[in-house]
Design a protein around this motif. Structure first.
Motif, PDB file in Angstrom:
ATOM      1  N   ASN A 159      14.261  25.058  26.934  1.00  9.45           N
ATOM      2  CA  ASN A 159      14.450  23.546  27.185  1.00  9.45           C
ATOM      3  C   ASN A 159      15.797  23.078  27.440  1.00  9.45           C
ATOM      4  OD1 ASN A 159      14.607  20.514  26.032  1.00  9.45           O
ATOM      5  ND2 ASN A 159      12.575  20.830  27.050  1.00  9.45           N
ATOM      6  N   ARG A 204      17.962  24.676  30.278  1.00  6.71           N
ATOM      7  CA  ARG A 204      17.295  24.219  31.605  1.00  6.71           C
ATOM      8  C   ARG A 204      17.931  23.008  31.871  1.00  6.71           C
ATOM      9  NH1 ARG A 204      13.398  20.778  32.577  1.00  6.71           N
ATOM     10  NH2 ARG A 204      12.362  20.543  30.805  1.00  6.71           N
ATOM     11  N   ARG A 205      18.019  22.048  31.022  1.00  4.17           N
ATOM     12  CA  ARG A 205      18.448  20.553  31.257  1.00  4.17           C
ATOM     13  C   ARG A 205      19.803  20.661  31.241  1.00  4.17           C
ATOM     14  NH1 ARG A 205      15.867  18.560  26.182  1.00  4.17           N
ATOM     15  NH2 ARG A 205      17.241  16.961  26.506  1.00  4.17           N
ATOM     16  N   TYR A 253      18.341  21.595  35.560  1.00  2.00           N
ATOM     17  CA  TYR A 253      16.965  22.024  36.462  1.00  2.00           C
ATOM     18  C   TYR A 253      15.474  21.250  35.912  1.00  2.00           C
ATOM     19  CZ  TYR A 253      19.260  26.140  38.091  1.00  2.00           C
ATOM     20  OH  TYR A 253      20.001  27.063  38.605  1.00  2.00           O
ATOM     21  N   SER A 254      14.669  21.031  36.934  1.00  2.00           N
ATOM     22  CA  SER A 254      13.320  20.618  36.454  1.00  2.00           C
ATOM     23  C   SER A 254      12.548  21.993  36.132  1.00  2.00           C
ATOM     24  CB  SER A 254      12.666  20.054  37.500  1.00  2.00           C
ATOM     25  OG  SER A 254      12.390  21.012  38.427  1.00  2.00           O
ATOM     26  N   VAL A 255      11.738  21.867  35.393  1.00  2.00           N
ATOM     27  CA  VAL A 255      10.785  23.140  35.079  1.00  2.00           C
ATOM     28  C   VAL A 255      10.649  24.133  36.642  1.00  2.00           C
ATOM     29  CG1 VAL A 255       8.633  24.262  34.359  1.00  2.00           C
ATOM     30  CG2 VAL A 255       9.829  22.369  33.087  1.00  2.00           C
ATOM     31  N   GLU A 256      10.168  23.155  37.413  1.00  2.00           N
ATOM     32  CA  GLU A 256       9.899  23.828  38.812  1.00  2.00           C
ATOM     33  C   GLU A 256      11.211  24.786  39.280  1.00  2.00           C
ATOM     34  OE1 GLU A 256       7.322  22.857  41.826  1.00  2.00           O
ATOM     35  OE2 GLU A 256       6.192  23.523  39.887  1.00  2.00           O
ATOM     36  N   GLN A 257      12.394  23.737  39.147  1.00  4.93           N
ATOM     37  CA  GLN A 257      13.440  24.661  39.697  1.00  4.93           C
ATOM     38  C   GLN A 257      13.778  25.865  38.916  1.00  4.93           C
ATOM     39  OE1 GLN A 257      15.641  21.001  39.395  1.00  4.93           O
ATOM     40  NE2 GLN A 257      15.944  20.561  41.647  1.00  4.93           N
ATOM     41  N   ALA A 267       6.103  28.292  36.724  1.00  2.72           N
ATOM     42  CA  ALA A 267       6.441  27.156  36.144  1.00  2.72           C
ATOM     43  C   ALA A 267       5.431  26.905  35.074  1.00  2.72           C
ATOM     44  CB  ALA A 267       6.180  25.892  37.205  1.00  2.72           C
ATOM     45  N   GLN A 318      14.746  13.576  26.558  1.00  2.00           N
ATOM     46  CA  GLN A 318      15.060  13.477  28.027  1.00  2.00           C
ATOM     47  C   GLN A 318      16.459  13.795  28.155  1.00  2.00           C
ATOM     48  OE1 GLN A 318      12.344  13.993  29.010  1.00  2.00           O
ATOM     49  NE2 GLN A 318      12.395  12.782  31.063  1.00  2.00           N
ATOM     50  N   ARG A 319      17.482  13.499  27.662  1.00  2.00           N
ATOM     51  CA  ARG A 319      18.898  13.902  28.295  1.00  2.00           C
ATOM     52  C   ARG A 319      19.314  14.572  27.206  1.00  2.00           C
ATOM     53  NH1 ARG A 319      21.893   9.230  29.649  1.00  2.00           N
ATOM     54  NH2 ARG A 319      23.346  10.546  30.321  1.00  2.00           N
TER      55      ARG A 319
END
Lengths: 166, 207
Positions: free
Chosen positions: A57, A60-61, A65-69, A78, A140-141
């Motif tokens: 997680n 990725r952040r 990236y989004s999960v898709e990316q 995904a 979130q961030r």
């Protein structure tokens, strides 16, 4: 081909259908996340599993990236990434962990241990994993605390990996 | 040339009628909807199941393949005869049919049928998780289309299909003959169902 029937004909049949599932043919089956080896694998220590999901997680952040990316970048599904990040009981597939190690540029063997796919017989990794999981919140961030927790953990993975993995 | 029939679905939340289209083709727009809407909706469903702590045994039944293979197969649908249901500007369901197969049920063995190779409703119309589908009637519309095609082809409404396990009741209730799990391993033991000419006639009758 046209099919002319009255409105009542269609509505009566739609109501009969109710909430039934209707899929036919193998193609209609959706590939859910595979439970590959879930039973066969020894259950990895809970804390390393939490850390693995958290690690994916945060990495990725950190890359924005989004999960898709991430799925795109790592050639993964995904839906499996979602499960990895959110379900600590999930044991990922081998290939998934390899692709994530490649994408995040961390040693495969250590990530396998974290994911519970290889036996981590050193207590150090487990301790570090617990520390990492405890320091990071899934928000979130990426906060600066999370950032430094992540940095520190990546360093642990990378430094200890090659030596202890043997 | 795509033929478009006007059909009606039922709104799952309000029970009101919804005008929709039955088209006798699968086109690019359907593949785009599948990729950009169906798949994300499926992912969202999985996410919801996880958050609700639903045990994996109760997840939607799934196949051995991965999404890449399924996506490739869905892309391939353009090459076959198919149908789709459109409502609200979105693809609500798709089916692909084949006209070269023969019936297996004793009363009609060997006679030509329309075989439904694939039939699927959009994830938001599927009853997983016990929530109401957005639209009811998508599966029935696609099934009706296959039966009507069978009539048009001179097959008297005979159709056959392999039902997903969760959909078996639906096909039984439509009066189809349950011929049991397919012995061919290629079908992963899905049960094979067939509709006879007589059943088809009853199905298509305007009351």
């Amino acid at each position: 081909m046209r099919l002319e029937r009255s409105k009542e004909w269609w509505l009566a049949r739609a109501r009969q259908e109710g909430d039934a599932a209707v899929g036919a043919g193998l193609l209609a089956a959706n590939p859910a996340v595979e439970q590959h080896g879930l039973e066969a694998q020894p259950a990895p220590a809970e804390e390393t599993r939490i850390a693995f999901g958290r690690f994916v997680n945060l990495m990725r952040r950190r890359r924005g990236y989004s999960v898709e990316q991430l799925a795109e970048a790592a050639c993964l599904e995904a839906s499996e990434l979602l499960v990895i990040e959110e379900d600590r009981h999930y044991v990922p597939q081998l290939r998934t962990v390899f692709e994530l190690a490649r994408t995040f540029e961390v040693p495969q063997q250590r990530l396998l241990q974290l994911a519970g796919l290889a036996v981590a017989n050193d207590d150090g990794l487990r301790k570090e994993a617990v520390r990492f999981a405890a320091r990071s919140e899934s928000m979130q961030r990426l906060t600066s605390e999370e950032s430094s927790a992540l940095e520190a953990f990546v360093a642990v993975l990378s430094e200890q990996g090659p030596k202890r993995a043997r | 040339m795509v033929d478009v029939s006007t059909i009606y679905l039922v709104d799952g939340a309000t029970g009101s009628e919804v005008r929709a289209e039955l088209r006798d083709s699968i086109e690019d727009a359907q593949l785009v909807d599948w990729q950009l809407k169906w798949r994300p909706a499926h992912d969202a469903l999985i996410r919801e199941l996880i958050q609700k702590g639903v045990s994996r045994q109760q997840w939607p039944q799934s196949s051995h393949w991965d999404w890449r293979r399924k996506a490739a197969q869905v892309q391939g649908l353009l090459a076959f005869r198919g149908f789709c249901v459109l409502a609200d500007g979105e693809t609500q369901g798709m089916a692909q049919v084949e006209l070269t197969k023969s019936a297996r049920a004793p009363v009609q063995a060997g006679k030509p049928i329309v075989y439904i190779e694939y039939l699927e409703a959009a994830p938001w119309n599927s009853p997983e998780l016990g929530r109401a589908p957005r639209y009811r009637g998508v599966g029935t519309a696609l099934l009706s289309a296959a039966i009507a095609l069978s009539v048009e082809e001179g097959f008297k409404g005979r159709i056959g299909l392999h039902s997903l396990p969760q959909a078996e009741d639906f096909y039984r209730r439509r009066g189809m003959v349950d011929l049991g799990p397919d012995p061919d391993p290629g079908h992963q033991h899905l049960r094979y169902f067939e509709m006879t000419a007589e059943q088809a006639r009853a199905f298509l009758t305007e009351e």
